[in-house]
Write a protein that holds these residues in place. Structure first.
Motif, PDB file in Angstrom:
ATOM      1  N   ASN A   1       4.330   1.625   1.959  1.00 58.43           N
ATOM      2  CA  ASN A   1       5.391   2.332   1.251  1.00 58.43           C
ATOM      3  C   ASN A   1       5.216   3.853   1.312  1.00 58.43           C
ATOM      4  OD1 ASN A   1       7.741   2.557  -0.167  1.00 58.43           O
ATOM      5  ND2 ASN A   1       6.950   1.758  -2.095  1.00 58.43           N
ATOM      6  N   GLY A   2       4.945   4.354   2.512  1.00 55.85           N
ATOM      7  CA  GLY A   2       4.988   5.791   2.733  1.00 55.85           C
ATOM      8  C   GLY A   2       3.707   6.557   2.475  1.00 55.85           C
ATOM      9  N   ASP A   3       3.625   7.734   3.104  1.00 51.06           N
ATOM     10  CA  ASP A   3       2.492   8.658   3.014  1.00 51.06           C
ATOM     11  C   ASP A   3       1.187   8.004   3.455  1.00 51.06           C
ATOM     12  OD1 ASP A   3       4.245  10.587   2.213  1.00 51.06           O
ATOM     13  OD2 ASP A   3       3.259  11.041   0.315  1.00 51.06           O
TER      14      ASP A   3
ATOM     15  N   PHE B   1       0.853  -1.189   0.000  1.00 51.11           N
ATOM     16  CA  PHE B   1       0.000   0.000   0.000  1.00 51.11           C
ATOM     17  C   PHE B   1       0.883   1.232   0.000  1.00 51.11           C
ATOM     18  CE2 PHE B   1      -2.685  -3.002   2.558  1.00 51.11           C
ATOM     19  CZ  PHE B   1      -3.707  -3.126   1.646  1.00 51.11           C
ATOM     20  N   ASN B   2       0.414   2.294  -0.608  1.00 49.97           N
ATOM     21  CA  ASN B   2       1.144   3.569  -0.557  1.00 49.97           C
ATOM     22  C   ASN B   2       0.156   4.717  -0.686  1.00 49.97           C
ATOM     23  OD1 ASN B   2       1.351   2.501  -3.582  1.00 49.97           O
ATOM     24  ND2 ASN B   2       1.309   4.749  -3.672  1.00 49.97           N
ATOM     25  N   ASP B   3       0.550   5.880  -0.175  1.00 49.69           N
ATOM     26  CA  ASP B   3      -0.202   7.124  -0.354  1.00 49.69           C
ATOM     27  C   ASP B   3      -1.668   6.997   0.057  1.00 49.69           C
ATOM     28  OD1 ASP B   3       1.747   9.114  -1.857  1.00 49.69           O
ATOM     29  OD2 ASP B   3       2.077   7.110  -2.687  1.00 49.69           O
ATOM     30  N   ILE B   4      -1.872   6.542   1.283  1.00 50.77           N
ATOM     31  CA  ILE B   4      -3.222   6.450   1.835  1.00 50.77           C
ATOM     32  C   ILE B   4      -3.704   7.819   2.313  1.00 50.77           C
ATOM     33  CG2 ILE B   4      -4.614   5.390   3.654  1.00 50.77           C
ATOM     34  CD1 ILE B   4      -3.805   3.453   1.431  1.00 50.77           C
TER      35      ILE B   4
ATOM     36  N   GLY C   1       5.879   4.931  -4.738  1.00 51.10           N
ATOM     37  CA  GLY C   1       4.581   5.590  -4.720  1.00 51.10           C
ATOM     38  C   GLY C   1       4.772   7.057  -5.057  1.00 51.10           C
ATOM     39  N   HIS C   2       4.218   7.949  -4.216  1.00 53.80           N
ATOM     40  CA  HIS C   2       4.507   9.373  -4.200  1.00 53.80           C
ATOM     41  C   HIS C   2       3.775  10.189  -5.265  1.00 53.80           C
ATOM     42  CE1 HIS C   2       6.652  13.043  -3.298  1.00 53.80           C
ATOM     43  NE2 HIS C   2       7.143  13.111  -4.507  1.00 53.80           N
ATOM     44  N   THR C   3       3.779   9.768  -6.496  1.00 52.60           N
ATOM     45  CA  THR C   3       3.302  10.617  -7.587  1.00 52.60           C
ATOM     46  C   THR C   3       1.780  10.675  -7.692  1.00 52.60           C
ATOM     47  OG1 THR C   3       3.274   8.858  -9.253  1.00 52.60           O
ATOM     48  CG2 THR C   3       5.372  10.014  -8.895  1.00 52.60           C
ATOM     49  N   HIS C   4       1.084   9.681  -7.131  1.00 55.28           N
ATOM     50  CA  HIS C   4      -0.364   9.521  -7.275  1.00 55.28           C
ATOM     51  C   HIS C   4      -0.747   9.229  -8.727  1.00 55.28           C
ATOM     52  CE1 HIS C   4      -1.235  12.050  -3.378  1.00 55.28           C
ATOM     53  NE2 HIS C   4      -0.279  11.143  -3.206  1.00 55.28           N
ATOM     54  N   ARG C   5       0.233   8.845  -9.519  1.00 60.56           N
ATOM     55  CA  ARG C   5      -0.007   8.456 -10.912  1.00 60.56           C
ATOM     56  C   ARG C   5       0.442   7.008 -11.073  1.00 60.56           C
ATOM     57  NH1 ARG C   5       2.632  13.335 -11.390  1.00 60.56           N
ATOM     58  NH2 ARG C   5       4.515  12.297 -12.126  1.00 60.56           N
ATOM     59  N   PRO C   6      -0.463   6.063 -10.871  1.00 59.93           N
ATOM     60  CA  PRO C   6      -0.052   4.659 -10.920  1.00 59.93           C
ATOM     61  C   PRO C   6       0.417   4.260 -12.311  1.00 59.93           C
ATOM     62  CG  PRO C   6      -2.446   4.839 -10.879  1.00 59.93           C
ATOM     63  CD  PRO C   6      -1.907   6.222 -10.640  1.00 59.93           C
ATOM     64  N   GLY C   7       1.444   3.424 -12.330  1.00 60.84           N
ATOM     65  CA  GLY C   7       1.953   2.959 -13.606  1.00 60.84           C
ATOM     66  C   GLY C   7       3.043   1.933 -13.450  1.00 60.84           C
TER      67      GLY C   7
ATOM     68  N   GLY D   1       2.710   2.930  -7.327  1.00 59.51           N
ATOM     69  CA  GLY D   1       1.334   2.768  -6.895  1.00 59.51           C
ATOM     70  C   GLY D   1       0.556   4.066  -7.019  1.00 59.51           C
ATOM     71  N   GLY D   2      -0.750   3.979  -6.805  1.00 60.94           N
ATOM     72  CA  GLY D   2      -1.651   5.101  -7.032  1.00 60.94           C
ATOM     73  C   GLY D   2      -1.752   6.061  -5.865  1.00 60.94           C
ATOM     74  N   GLY D   3      -2.826   6.850  -5.862  1.00 62.20           N
ATOM     75  CA  GLY D   3      -3.022   7.892  -4.864  1.00 62.20           C
ATOM     76  C   GLY D   3      -4.191   7.591  -3.944  1.00 62.20           C
ATOM     77  N   PRO D   4      -4.588   8.540  -3.117  1.00 57.58           N
ATOM     78  CA  PRO D   4      -5.563   8.268  -2.059  1.00 57.58           C
ATOM     79  C   PRO D   4      -7.024   8.335  -2.469  1.00 57.58           C
ATOM     80  CG  PRO D   4      -4.744  10.510  -1.860  1.00 57.58           C
ATOM     81  CD  PRO D   4      -3.972   9.881  -2.987  1.00 57.58           C
TER      82      PRO D   4
END
Length: 415
Positions: free
Chosen positions: A197-199, A169-172, A351-357, A373-376
């Motif tokens: 993985n942070g945030d 999981f990331n950017d929850i 993670g971080h970017t909120h732009r999954p890819g 990974g994606g965003g919240p």
């Protein structure tokens, strides 16, 4: 059972101050204890902590898994003497507590107890118990009610497992009460641990935020029976409670860990802006922190465990590519990127970017897939599932509607 020293939180005021339970009117219980100057004032101040029902603030959650050990953590709303009862059956039979220099940890609200001398690949049942301490004087200690959790179970990793599976999981961003159960429900496959993985937060304000947005939803969803590991994102470096956050986990933000066919390298990428940015007010030094990590990373990649691993996986919050040209990402690229290339890592997860890819290797940049990974927000949340055997590694990224966003399939390059 004596075990390793626990985190630095054993002082009464230091421990209780972290509670964040401030009164709406007048002095809070914390402030009353701190301001007390006489025995009578102290007794009245401490009485504030004995009012109301003694209860757990969250269910137990598992940390720092190993073939022969597991850490159990939990929180109570009163200062207590606490312990874990555990065993290979529901009858339990063994007891664990932390002892430092002959003194048993007590008068705490945040509890961390390491179960050691366990058997690899074995299922254990356990429950946690907290006995309230209503009065703690130099020559008199008075106990109150003992509260007991439900019985849970976990399985230790095998000594040399042939495979490992984990979720990421990331950017929850403070949406854990909804996002953790929703995303976990998308997984239908066995897994060994969860990596955060942070945030997980926007910033750290107090203990209640950590409970409401992380520990409570995690422990209710899976963490009482499956361990999770955690590293910071840039948002975990913000807020007045940022330094205390580490107390709620058993393990550092930076680590190297071998689990079966995979060697995991986890780095702490720090902030994304320059250290001199006005918002940091001159009280950060992430450039030096990243430089030090790079020096340590040079030693990690020389280790026999790293060299022999069937797969070499790096996980950190800020990706060094596909994250713009901000200071943090470029520092990560400068310090970490060359080492990743020289040591021939197989997979990178961020993670971080909120732009999954999922970004396949690019000649002259990165010779390994970069998964972000994606965003919240609803519709942009992701669950990353990874499974590795001695021959194959497969990664699948799911959208929060359960559909597959992309995948990575790798063959081991080391026989």
């Amino acid at each position: 059972m004596q075990d390793k020293p626990s985190l630095n939180r054993r002082n009464f005021l230091g421990n209780i101050t972290k509670a964040g339970i401030l009164g709406a009117i007048g002095l809070s219980p914390v402030a009353r204890v701190a301001a007390a100057t006489t025995e009578e004032e102290m007794r009245e101040a401490e009485k504030a902590f004995t009012e109301g029902e003694h209860a757990f603030l969250c269910q137990p959650y598992l940390q720092n898994p190993g073939p022969t050990a597991m850490t159990v953590m939990w929180m109570s709303n009163k200062p207590t003497y606490s312990w874990v009862e555990y065993g290979e059956t529901n009858a339990l039979g063994s007891t664990a507590r932390n002892i430092q220099a002959g003194i048993v940890d007590s008068y705490d609200r945040l509890h961390s107890i390491r179960l050691s001398n366990l058997k690899p690949g074995t299922t254990y049942h356990y429950k946690v118990l907290s006995k309230e301490i209503t009065e703690f004087r130099p020559y008199k200690l008075t106990y109150g009610e003992t509260i007991t959790s439900d019985t849970f179970s976990f399985t230790t990793p095998a000594k040399n497992p042939k495979e490992v599976s984990w979720l990421v999981f990331n950017d929850i961003h403070d949406r854990g009460a909804d996002s953790f159960p929703h995303l976990m429900a998308l997984n239908k496959d066995p897994y060994d641990f969860v990596f955060l993985n942070g945030d997980m937060f926007d910033y750290q304000e107090d203990e209640q935020q950590i409970l409401d947005h992380l520990l409570t939803p995690l422990s209710k969803t899976f963490a009482a029976e499956k361990p999770f590991l955690f590293t910071r994102g840039n948002h975990e470096t913000r807020g007045k409670y940022r330094r205390e956050l580490a107390n709620y986990f058993d393990g550092p933000y930076i680590f190297a860990k071998q689990w079966g066919p995979v060697h995991f390298t986890v780095l702490d990428t720090g902030e994304d802006k320059e250290d001199t940015h006005p918002v940091y007010a001159g009280i950060v030094d992430f450039d030096e922190y990243r430089r030090q990590q790079a020096e340590n990373l040079k030693q990690v990649v020389l280790s026999p465990a790293f060299k022999k691993a069937k797969f070499r996986v790096v996980m950190m919050h800020i990706p060094h590519y596909y994250s713009g040209d901000w200071h943090g990402p470029m520092e990560c690229r400068k310090h970490f990127g060359p080492i990743f290339e020289q040591s021939k890592i197989d997979l990178f997860i961020a993670g971080h970017t909120h732009r999954p890819g999922i970004h396949q290797p690019v000649a002259g940049q990165h010779s390994y897939p970069i998964v972000i990974g994606g965003g919240p927000k609803d519709g942009n949340r992701t669950l990353i599932k990874v499974k590795a055997t001695e021959k194959d590694l497969s990664l699948v990224m799911l959208k929060d509607d359960g559909s597959e966003m992309g995948r990575v399939d790798l063959k081991s390059k080391r026989g």
